[in-house]
Write a protein that holds these residues in place. Structure first.
Motif, PDB file in Angstrom:
ATOM      1  N   UNK A  84      20.008  -3.167  26.026  1.00 35.53           N
ATOM      2  CA  UNK A  84      21.456  -3.708  25.216  1.00 35.53           C
ATOM      3  C   UNK A  84      21.370  -3.483  23.698  1.00 35.53           C
ATOM      4  N   UNK A  85      22.300  -2.875  23.205  1.00 32.61           N
ATOM      5  CA  UNK A  85      22.602  -2.215  22.013  1.00 32.61           C
ATOM      6  C   UNK A  85      23.808  -2.877  21.115  1.00 32.61           C
ATOM      7  N   UNK A  86      23.657  -3.939  20.162  1.00 34.58           N
ATOM      8  CA  UNK A  86      24.583  -4.481  19.542  1.00 34.58           C
ATOM      9  C   UNK A  86      25.593  -3.450  19.048  1.00 34.58           C
ATOM     10  N   UNK A  87      26.780  -3.754  19.057  1.00 39.55           N
ATOM     11  CA  UNK A  87      27.758  -2.588  18.489  1.00 39.55           C
ATOM     12  C   UNK A  87      28.266  -3.124  16.987  1.00 39.55           C
ATOM     13  N   UNK A  88      27.901  -2.217  16.244  1.00 38.75           N
ATOM     14  CA  UNK A  88      28.401  -2.251  14.982  1.00 38.75           C
ATOM     15  C   UNK A  88      28.552  -0.927  14.295  1.00 38.75           C
ATOM     16  N   UNK A  89      29.765  -0.598  13.726  1.00 42.42           N
ATOM     17  CA  UNK A  89      29.914   0.585  13.152  1.00 42.42           C
ATOM     18  C   UNK A  89      29.766   0.667  11.644  1.00 42.42           C
ATOM     19  N   UNK A  90      29.405   1.881  11.416  1.00 44.89           N
ATOM     20  CA  UNK A  90      29.616   2.158   9.880  1.00 44.89           C
ATOM     21  C   UNK A  90      30.719   3.130   9.452  1.00 44.89           C
ATOM     22  N   UNK A  91      31.233   3.040   8.372  1.00 48.18           N
ATOM     23  CA  UNK A  91      32.097   4.092   8.188  1.00 48.18           C
ATOM     24  C   UNK A  91      31.290   5.040   7.232  1.00 48.18           C
ATOM     25  N   UNK A  92      31.366   6.399   7.983  1.00 49.64           N
ATOM     26  CA  UNK A  92      30.555   7.330   7.274  1.00 49.64           C
ATOM     27  C   UNK A  92      31.498   8.269   6.430  1.00 49.64           C
ATOM     28  N   UNK A 101      39.377   6.552  -1.827  1.00 50.22           N
ATOM     29  CA  UNK A 101      39.624   8.105  -1.306  1.00 50.22           C
ATOM     30  C   UNK A 101      40.001   8.170  -0.085  1.00 50.22           C
ATOM     31  N   UNK A 102      39.398   7.364   0.639  1.00 51.95           N
ATOM     32  CA  UNK A 102      39.583   7.528   2.331  1.00 51.95           C
ATOM     33  C   UNK A 102      41.006   7.165   2.868  1.00 51.95           C
ATOM     34  N   UNK A 103      41.655   8.289   3.109  1.00 56.21           N
ATOM     35  CA  UNK A 103      43.214   8.608   3.354  1.00 56.21           C
ATOM     36  C   UNK A 103      43.110   8.636   5.058  1.00 56.21           C
ATOM     37  N   UNK A 104      42.165   9.221   5.709  1.00 53.90           N
ATOM     38  CA  UNK A 104      42.282   9.713   7.206  1.00 53.90           C
ATOM     39  C   UNK A 104      41.068   9.386   7.788  1.00 53.90           C
ATOM     40  N   UNK A 105      41.089   8.613   8.805  1.00 52.30           N
ATOM     41  CA  UNK A 105      39.672   8.186   9.573  1.00 52.30           C
ATOM     42  C   UNK A 105      39.898   8.785  10.926  1.00 52.30           C
ATOM     43  N   UNK A 106      38.518   8.822  11.605  1.00 54.14           N
ATOM     44  CA  UNK A 106      38.462   9.353  13.074  1.00 54.14           C
ATOM     45  C   UNK A 106      37.305   8.332  13.684  1.00 54.14           C
ATOM     46  N   UNK A 107      37.280   8.934  15.020  1.00 50.04           N
ATOM     47  CA  UNK A 107      36.018   8.298  15.829  1.00 50.04           C
ATOM     48  C   UNK A 107      36.705   8.250  17.497  1.00 50.04           C
ATOM     49  N   UNK A 108      35.568   7.841  18.317  1.00 51.46           N
ATOM     50  CA  UNK A 108      36.002   7.817  19.609  1.00 51.46           C
ATOM     51  C   UNK A 108      37.056   6.941  19.864  1.00 51.46           C
ATOM     52  N   UNK A 128      44.674   7.043  11.510  1.00 52.16           N
ATOM     53  CA  UNK A 128      43.665   7.149  12.531  1.00 52.16           C
ATOM     54  C   UNK A 128      43.981   8.353  13.274  1.00 52.16           C
ATOM     55  N   UNK A 129      42.888   9.311  13.364  1.00 49.75           N
ATOM     56  CA  UNK A 129      42.954  10.310  14.538  1.00 49.75           C
ATOM     57  C   UNK A 129      41.766  10.379  15.530  1.00 49.75           C
ATOM     58  N   UNK A 130      41.974  10.354  16.920  1.00 47.68           N
ATOM     59  CA  UNK A 130      40.680  10.459  17.682  1.00 47.68           C
ATOM     60  C   UNK A 130      39.963  11.598  17.695  1.00 47.68           C
ATOM     61  N   UNK A 131      38.755  11.451  17.839  1.00 45.95           N
ATOM     62  CA  UNK A 131      37.656  12.568  18.294  1.00 45.95           C
ATOM     63  C   UNK A 131      37.032  12.551  19.489  1.00 45.95           C
ATOM     64  N   UNK A 132      36.240  13.340  19.940  1.00 44.15           N
ATOM     65  CA  UNK A 132      35.762  13.503  21.224  1.00 44.15           C
ATOM     66  C   UNK A 132      34.683  12.574  21.424  1.00 44.15           C
ATOM     67  N   UNK A 146      38.448  15.130   8.103  1.00 46.51           N
ATOM     68  CA  UNK A 146      39.048  13.651   7.566  1.00 46.51           C
ATOM     69  C   UNK A 146      37.966  13.181   6.594  1.00 46.51           C
ATOM     70  N   UNK A 147      38.296  12.103   5.915  1.00 51.73           N
ATOM     71  CA  UNK A 147      37.556  11.528   4.788  1.00 51.73           C
ATOM     72  C   UNK A 147      36.619  10.510   5.497  1.00 51.73           C
ATOM     73  N   UNK A 148      36.719   9.876   6.398  1.00 48.97           N
ATOM     74  CA  UNK A 148      35.756   8.935   7.287  1.00 48.97           C
ATOM     75  C   UNK A 148      35.750   8.767   8.655  1.00 48.97           C
TER      76      UNK A 148
END
Lengths: 308, 308
Positions: A84-92, A101-108, A128-132, A146-148
């Motif tokens: 079991x892995x707790x789900x917590x995201x970081x903004x990289x 400065x972050x205007x565009x972000x991505x992720x699954x 937001x734009x999706x990544x693979x 992307x910025x983040x």
């Protein structure tokens, strides 16, 4: 050497890899990312890997229904353990980037609902734009597309990024469940806090068939933890059921449930008995302990002998 | 010699004696009428008789609840077999009596509802008075106290009477069920048309407790044939259940039901597996045959060995 190799749903740097690295034995294994759940599992079936780690429930990176379907079809596999892995995201972000400065972000795509509220509050103007995958998103930030990227904090180092914000998750207690899958083998010894998984195909689609299935568990006081129906591909209305319950196949009440299911189902696939990641000890009514089964069995023998 | 003696609910000349005489072995036994069901059964408990025949269901001569209570309390006893006797009364009179001469009639109180319609149609002016038993009624006719007695046709000869009218029964297919009761012993071999009887005491009087009990049967496809609740004498709302089901204790599905009941009940008294008087073969779903149980058990062993 296949015995020392574990495959997992890649790419590197996703939550699946992070989950795999929580297993002590991962330190001594070659960990091989695969492009898909079927690819990860087929490597096990082919003997090219000892086991594969794949997400099975509430994933933020997909693969759940694929995993259920893979385990119910083709060459049999067995679940050795769960993580079991707790789900917590970081903004990289690239080093030196400020939040403004972050205007565009991505992720699954499945990460997006998990961070939507945070984005609306903190970066309402961002696009937001999706990544693979979450890891792929990180790579695209590295390349300046992307910025983040929203990903696990652990992915930052791999892609030369920095975690600008951590512990982002809209849902409290969100977690993904992963399973370590290998070829069929003698199940690990019971720990007292175990889980048993099966796939069930109903013998006849008659009204009450599902109830009969539930009764096999209820009548022996075995708690069902999860049940999901999946189409079998044999036509509309034909389903199989993926079921987890408390307890271990060597527990008398669980063995009894499995035999009951075997009798009434068209087919039963035993997917394994393995330690629960949450380490919660099964609640067993005193009427359903191994000793209650043994006493009842001894009493039946006395009845048969005219000594009751 | 106790082994050659059978007791029964007397007096001589009642339906119980007639039922007992339908058993082939009765011809070689000393048949001893007793004044009550407890007396007949206590002779067995004391080793003074090999078995006792007593009515247990739908009796025209009483004794049913007494029999149920006797079998659930005291030293354990076991049902060896059952006898079904169609209920049909004869109107017994002194030789030479015509129907128009019959002004007063008698019989056991529970016989009266069985002949009420016939009396209203054929002897509307007659007066009914109850006797201690149907046989006692016949004796009172012999002594001239009444003009006619309702009893079994077989009682006529004993009391020097004649059956003036036979086959009197208001209800079609009325029958009484009797059981031959002995001390606990190894049950007779299964015939394929068997019945298994138990007395059950619930562990806790919680909502759903009765449902749990029924589920033990339903989940193994075992047909319940009769269930009756009886107060245990421990206070209002405390019951035990007298239950008959299809099948024999050596049938895997029935043995499994009994072990399930043993686990969830405060106490279970096995009353025996014995041939059904109606010789109806049990209906067994293919999922619940002995071979289905054996196959499921073999499969479980394979799962435990990692060979499923």
């Amino acid at each position: 050497m296949s015995a020392s190799r574990y495959t997992y749903l890649g790419p590197a740097g996703t939550f699946t890899e992070a989950a795999l690295r929580t297993l002590p034995e991962a330190a001594t294994r070659e960990l091989v990312p695969m492009v898909s759940v079927p690819a990860a599992l087929d490597a096990v079936r082919a003997g090219e890997a000892a086991a594969a780690l794949v997400p099975i429930e509430n994933s933020v990176e997909g693969g759940v229904t694929t995993t259920l379907d893979e385990l119910s079809a083709g060459e049999p596999l067995m679940i050795y353990r769960e993580v079991l892995l707790p789900i917590a995201f970081a903004l990289l972000v690239r080093p030196g980037t400020a939040l403004t400065d972050v205007k565009t972000v991505t992720g699954h795509p499945v990460a997006q609902p998990q961070v939507r509220k945070w984005l609306a509050a903190q970066l309402p103007e961002s696009v937001w734009e999706s990544a693979a995958s979450n890891a792929d998103g990180a790579r695209l930030v590295q390349e300046g597309r992307y910025d983040g990227a929203f990903a696990g904090e652990f992915a930052a180092a791999t892609y030369g990024l920095e975690p600008l914000v951590t512990d982002i998750h809209d849902a409290q207690n969100a977690a993904t469940r992963f399973v370590l899958v290998g070829r069929p083998a003698r199940p690990a010894a019971p720990t007292g806090a175990d889980k048993t998984s099966v796939v069930l195909w109903l013998a006849e689609d008659h009204p009450g068939a599902l109830l009969e299935l539930l009764q096999e568990y209820a009548v022996r006081g075995v708690n069902m933890m999860r049940i999901e129906s999946r189409p079998t591909g044999e036509g509309i209305g034909r389903y199989c059921f993926s079921v987890d319950c408390e307890g271990h196949i060597t527990d008398r009440r669980v063995g009894d449930v499995l035999m009951g299911l075997k009798r009434i189902c068209r087919d039963v696939r035993f997917l394994g008995s393995y330690p629960r990641a949450d380490e919660v000890t099964a609640s067993v009514r005193p009427q359903m302990t191994d000793s209650a089964f043994t006493e009842a069995s001894d009493w039946l023998t006395r009845c048969l002998d005219g000594r009751a």
